[in-house]
Write a protein that holds these residues in place. Structure first.
Motif, short mmCIF file in Angstrom:
data_model
loop_
_atom_site.label_atom_id
_atom_site.label_comp_id
_atom_site.label_asym_id
_atom_site.label_seq_id
_atom_site.Cartn_x
_atom_site.Cartn_y
_atom_site.Cartn_z
N GLY A 6 0.80 -1.22 0.00
CA GLY A 6 0.00 0.00 0.00
C GLY A 6 0.83 1.27 0.00
O GLY A 6 0.29 2.36 -0.03
N CYS A 7 2.14 1.16 0.05
CA CYS A 7 3.00 2.34 0.10
C CYS A 7 3.12 2.97 -1.29
O CYS A 7 3.53 2.31 -2.24
CB CYS A 7 4.38 1.97 0.62
N PRO A 8 2.77 4.30 -1.40
CA PRO A 8 2.87 4.99 -2.69
C PRO A 8 4.31 5.30 -3.09
O PRO A 8 4.57 5.62 -4.23
CB PRO A 8 2.07 6.27 -2.45
N ARG A 9 5.22 5.22 -2.13
CA ARG A 9 6.60 5.58 -2.42
C ARG A 9 7.40 4.39 -2.94
O ARG A 9 8.09 4.47 -3.94
CB ARG A 9 7.27 6.13 -1.16
N CYS A 10 7.31 3.26 -2.25
CA CYS A 10 8.15 2.12 -2.62
C CYS A 10 7.36 0.86 -2.91
O CYS A 10 7.91 -0.16 -3.32
CB CYS A 10 9.17 1.84 -1.51
N GLY A 11 6.03 0.92 -2.70
CA GLY A 11 5.22 -0.26 -2.95
C GLY A 11 5.33 -1.30 -1.85
O GLY A 11 4.96 -2.46 -2.03
N GLY A 12 5.83 -0.88 -0.69
CA GLY A 12 6.01 -1.79 0.43
C GLY A 12 4.74 -1.98 1.24
O GLY A 12 3.66 -1.55 0.84
N CYS A 30 10.35 1.54 3.87
CA CYS A 30 11.05 2.80 3.65
C CYS A 30 10.77 3.84 4.73
O CYS A 30 11.37 4.91 4.74
CB CYS A 30 10.71 3.37 2.27
N GLY A 31 9.81 3.57 5.64
CA GLY A 31 9.54 4.51 6.72
C GLY A 31 8.53 5.59 6.35
O GLY A 31 8.29 6.50 7.12
N TYR A 32 7.92 5.49 5.17
CA TYR A 32 6.89 6.45 4.76
C TYR A 32 5.72 6.43 5.75
O TYR A 32 5.28 5.37 6.19
CB TYR A 32 6.41 6.08 3.35
N VAL A 33 5.23 7.63 6.13
CA VAL A 33 4.12 7.73 7.07
C VAL A 33 2.95 8.46 6.43
O VAL A 33 3.11 9.49 5.80
CB VAL A 33 4.55 8.49 8.35
#
Ligand SMILES: [Zn+2]
Length: 58
Positions: A6-12, A30-33
């Motif tokens: 579900g992460c828009p930055r890395c797809g994690g 990646c730590g995206y919040v």
């Protein structure tokens, strides 16, 4: 609770967490919040707003 890919930055994978301000999703890779604003509205924010309204004052 996990939001896989579900992460828009890395797809994690996003992990749903909570603190005193409300809920948020945090990427395990990646730590995206990402904030979850819906939870804030139904929580403390509404309770505090209703206390400021004094029906008999008007
Ligand atoms: Zn990520």
């Amino acid at each position: 609770m996990l939001d896989f890919k579900g992460c828009p930055r890395c797809g994690g994978d996003l992990h749903l967490s909570r603190d005193q301000y409300g809920s948020y999703k945090e990427c395990l890779q990646c730590g995206y919040v990402e904030d979850v604003p819906d939870r804030v509205k139904v929580g403390d924010a509404v309770a505090e707003a209703s206390e400021e309204l004094v029906p008999g004052a008007a």
